[in-house]
Write a protein that holds these residues in place. Sequence first.
Motif, PDB file in Angstrom:
ATOM      1  N   ARG A 179       9.801   8.906  -4.370  1.00 12.07           N
ATOM      2  CA  ARG A 179      10.234   7.510  -4.339  1.00 12.07           C
ATOM      3  C   ARG A 179      10.138   6.940  -2.932  1.00 12.07           C
ATOM      4  N   THR A 180      10.405   7.788  -1.939  1.00  7.90           N
ATOM      5  CA  THR A 180      10.337   7.346  -0.548  1.00  7.90           C
ATOM      6  C   THR A 180       9.462   8.312   0.240  1.00  7.90           C
ATOM      7  N   GLY A 181       9.029   7.874   1.387  1.00  9.60           N
ATOM      8  CA  GLY A 181       8.175   8.705   2.246  1.00  9.60           C
ATOM      9  C   GLY A 181       7.457   7.827   3.235  1.00  9.60           C
ATOM     10  N   PHE A 182       6.351   7.233   2.769  1.00 16.77           N
ATOM     11  CA  PHE A 182       5.672   6.243   3.601  1.00 16.77           C
ATOM     12  C   PHE A 182       6.563   5.001   3.700  1.00 16.77           C
ATOM     13  N   SER A 183       6.639   4.438   4.896  1.00 18.72           N
ATOM     14  CA  SER A 183       7.529   3.302   5.137  1.00 18.72           C
ATOM     15  C   SER A 183       7.039   2.064   4.405  1.00 18.72           C
ATOM     16  N   LEU A 184       7.933   1.458   3.601  1.00 20.12           N
ATOM     17  CA  LEU A 184       7.568   0.253   2.866  1.00 20.12           C
ATOM     18  C   LEU A 184       7.883  -1.011   3.664  1.00 20.12           C
ATOM     19  N   GLY A 185       9.012  -0.997   4.332  1.00 22.47           N
ATOM     20  CA  GLY A 185       9.417  -2.208   5.041  1.00 22.47           C
ATOM     21  C   GLY A 185       9.876  -3.275   4.060  1.00 22.47           C
ATOM     22  N   SER A 186      10.542  -4.273   4.557  1.00 21.84           N
ATOM     23  CA  SER A 186      11.042  -5.321   3.662  1.00 21.84           C
ATOM     24  C   SER A 186      10.909  -6.698   4.283  1.00 21.84           C
TER      25      SER A 186
ATOM     26  N   ALA B 134      -4.846  23.306  -9.102  1.00 19.49           N
ATOM     27  CA  ALA B 134      -4.280  24.492  -8.468  1.00 19.49           C
ATOM     28  C   ALA B 134      -5.164  24.922  -7.297  1.00 19.49           C
ATOM     29  N   GLY B 135      -4.509  25.382  -6.239  1.00 21.31           N
ATOM     30  CA  GLY B 135      -5.259  25.852  -5.084  1.00 21.31           C
ATOM     31  C   GLY B 135      -5.840  24.749  -4.219  1.00 21.31           C
ATOM     32  N   HIS B 136      -5.401  23.498  -4.439  1.00 21.93           N
ATOM     33  CA  HIS B 136      -5.862  22.362  -3.639  1.00 21.93           C
ATOM     34  C   HIS B 136      -4.655  21.637  -3.039  1.00 21.93           C
ATOM     35  N   THR B 137      -4.884  21.009  -1.899  1.00 16.90           N
ATOM     36  CA  THR B 137      -3.853  20.195  -1.256  1.00 16.90           C
ATOM     37  C   THR B 137      -4.258  18.728  -1.333  1.00 16.90           C
ATOM     38  N   LEU B 138      -3.313  17.881  -1.734  1.00 15.97           N
ATOM     39  CA  LEU B 138      -3.544  16.441  -1.770  1.00 15.97           C
ATOM     40  C   LEU B 138      -3.123  15.870  -0.421  1.00 15.97           C
ATOM     41  N   VAL B 139      -4.071  15.286   0.279  1.00 18.10           N
ATOM     42  CA  VAL B 139      -3.799  14.665   1.584  1.00 18.10           C
ATOM     43  C   VAL B 139      -3.839  13.153   1.395  1.00 18.10           C
ATOM     44  N   LEU B 140      -2.713  12.507   1.624  1.00 22.06           N
ATOM     45  CA  LEU B 140      -2.603  11.057   1.460  1.00 22.06           C
ATOM     46  C   LEU B 140      -2.620  10.396   2.833  1.00 22.06           C
ATOM     47  N   LEU B 141      -3.485   9.398   2.995  1.00 22.27           N
ATOM     48  CA  LEU B 141      -3.615   8.683   4.257  1.00 22.27           C
ATOM     49  C   LEU B 141      -3.246   7.217   4.041  1.00 22.27           C
ATOM     50  N   ASP B 142      -2.186   6.784   4.677  1.00 20.28           N
ATOM     51  CA  ASP B 142      -1.730   5.398   4.594  1.00 20.28           C
ATOM     52  C   ASP B 142      -2.143   4.701   5.881  1.00 20.28           C
TER      53      ASP B 142
ATOM     54  N   LYS C 280       0.829  -1.213   0.000  1.00 20.34           N
ATOM     55  CA  LYS C 280       0.000   0.000   0.000  1.00 20.34           C
ATOM     56  C   LYS C 280       0.863   1.262   0.000  1.00 20.34           C
ATOM     57  N   SER C 281       1.921   1.242   0.821  1.00 19.91           N
ATOM     58  CA  SER C 281       2.743   2.441   0.981  1.00 19.91           C
ATOM     59  C   SER C 281       3.440   2.830  -0.314  1.00 19.91           C
ATOM     60  N   TYR C 282       3.813   1.837  -1.125  1.00 16.03           N
ATOM     61  CA  TYR C 282       4.477   2.142  -2.391  1.00 16.03           C
ATOM     62  C   TYR C 282       3.570   2.983  -3.281  1.00 16.03           C
ATOM     63  N   LEU C 283       2.289   2.594  -3.377  1.00 18.44           N
ATOM     64  CA  LEU C 283       1.347   3.353  -4.205  1.00 18.44           C
ATOM     65  C   LEU C 283       1.176   4.778  -3.683  1.00 18.44           C
ATOM     66  N   MET C 284       1.149   4.949  -2.363  1.00 20.40           N
ATOM     67  CA  MET C 284       0.971   6.284  -1.800  1.00 20.40           C
ATOM     68  C   MET C 284       2.180   7.165  -2.084  1.00 20.40           C
ATOM     69  N   ASN C 285       3.368   6.585  -2.030  1.00 19.21           N
ATOM     70  CA  ASN C 285       4.561   7.358  -2.387  1.00 19.21           C
ATOM     71  C   ASN C 285       4.507   7.803  -3.844  1.00 19.21           C
ATOM     72  N   LYS C 286       4.009   6.924  -4.721  1.00 18.57           N
ATOM     73  CA  LYS C 286       3.860   7.288  -6.133  1.00 18.57           C
ATOM     74  C   LYS C 286       2.877   8.445  -6.288  1.00 18.57           C
ATOM     75  N   LEU C 287       1.773   8.406  -5.523  1.00 19.31           N
ATOM     76  CA  LEU C 287       0.781   9.489  -5.601  1.00 19.31           C
ATOM     77  C   LEU C 287       1.365  10.807  -5.099  1.00 19.31           C
ATOM     78  N   ALA C 288       2.297  10.706  -4.147  1.00 19.91           N
ATOM     79  CA  ALA C 288       2.953  11.920  -3.642  1.00 19.91           C
ATOM     80  C   ALA C 288       4.022  12.426  -4.600  1.00 19.91           C
ATOM     81  N   GLY C 289       4.299  11.628  -5.648  1.00 20.28           N
ATOM     82  CA  GLY C 289       5.344  12.015  -6.589  1.00 20.28           C
ATOM     83  C   GLY C 289       6.735  11.813  -6.030  1.00 20.28           C
TER      84      GLY C 289
END
Length: 625
Positions: A61-68, A88-96, A50-59
Amino acid sequence: MEIPMPAPVCLIENSPAGELWVQQEALRVLAEIAQPVVVVAVAGLYRTGKSYLMNKLAGKRTGFSLGSTVQSHTKGIWMWCVPHPHRAGHTLVLLDTEGLGDVEKGDTKNDTWIFALAVLLSSTLVYNSMGTINQQAMDQLHYVTELTERIKVKATAGGSRQDGEDSADFVRFFPAFVWAVRDFTLQLELDGREISEDEYLENALKLKPGSSQRAQLYNLPRECIRQFFPARKCFVFIQPAGRRDLARLEELSEAELEPEFQEQAARFCHHVWDTSQPKTIPGGHVVTGTMLGNLAVTYVDAIRSGAVPCMESAVLALAQIENSAAVGEAVAVYEQQLARGVALPTETMLELLELHAQCEREALRAFMARAFKDDDRRFQGELMRCLEKQKQALCRHNELISTDRCTAALLELADELDEQISRGVYAVPGGYRRFLDAQRQVVERYRQVPGKGIQADAVLQEFLQSKEAVAQSILQTDETLTEKEKEMAALKVQAEAAEREQQILRQKEAELQQKLEDQDRSYQENLRQLQEKLEGDRKKLLEEQGKMVDQKLKEQEALLREGFQKEAGRMADEIRRLQQQSEEIQKPSWISSALETLGEVAGLVLPGFIGKAVGAAGRFFSRLF
């Protein structure tokens, strides 16, 4: 406006004791976001990427912890706020969200709450699963079937669940639904023909005929998804890299990922960016970052108290906070507009009231843009009271500036006159006429002074009154005048003073009348802007209703095609209820009753307005309808 947020923070902590807590750091971030927010949440079993997809949405490569490893890294709900790439004028809020079904937790009672919060807070929910959409995948999505048990729509006495809440009530609050199927290895074919990902999902959601317990268990999650998430989409993803490389997925460059996976991920991201709408609450009111934080607190507090979270109560609680803030924002706008307005003092009361009216108009616009669900008009009434006080303070300030300016002008102009009086220049035969001439020159020069303001006559009258004793003394000692002439001169002075008093009295009465008329104008402006807002609200509501009717009709057609007559009949009942609601919203009384309420409130908050509200409202209604 860009919120600097280099990495995600925890929004809702799932403590080791099994309690949910909203984190203050995340609330501080959200409180800074006055823009509309597009909220995308991801949910699904732990260790499904799940976290990998959220990092992609944030543009990123890393951010949300993927773990291994096989351990779940995300606990609770983590949040990342980034500028929206396509709005424009909007904030994208990502919830993992914390991985569902983590065997290490032992007690999974909070899984459903985590899932429910992801649903309640998001405008798009991504459900992430592995392999294929089969019965096992549906069984893993049992959290959907528990939503109606864990959440209620309407507030009721004693907090009990209200009977008759249908899926349309929930759909108003629920997000769009995207099913992401990871490590998909099958061919997208059905009965020998190629099908789309969406067709694959819809085929998987088909119901099984029969009334056996097995059929009911099979159908329950499918019915829930079809009813609660009428706007749904599916994406399938192949494995992104070789099995040995999966453990270091976030370290891999784009070139090391499977090209087909890259294309699938890009399509997924663009779909979410392009189609995810700003988070709204029923009635089409757009949620800002501040409001999202308040919603999270309201829902989590209800869960921790052991109560069933009520969506309607949460919206009403949010409305109280927002409407109070809307009053404060409107008053601030009034003061900002006032600072940019005409210089004080004004020459007339009308000029001052026109300035107030301009500032009030902008303040009301600010209030109407932010306020919602102010059904008893309490907050609009509070704003009316605040702006009336602002007007009164403005009038007093205007009078004070005018008084100070006029007093200063007269002191300067009368300086020579006062000096001659103190030297006894006029205490000689013929001195009274010389005194009158000198005083008249002071008055004439005073009248020529610009920018004296509204108190010009009143200050002049006080000045002349202050000189009456001196003038009487000079008159009585003037030996060139007979007693008869002195008597006539005194009477003339009294008559002139009385005329000036009458003139000032007439001015004050006219100003009072203008202030009362301004209250009527203010009320009319409140009515006009409220009516415009209600028309806009009605349009949004009808669009919302129409969209739900269309979705229900589409679902009813699908049920009929699949042979589920009874279920289609229940859907027809829901459609009729929605259509009846739309008819009620379209009635003139939907707006007129709100305007009448404002009239009642105005009679309480505007001094001197009592008794006029009904007539004013009646005139307004006659123009509207």
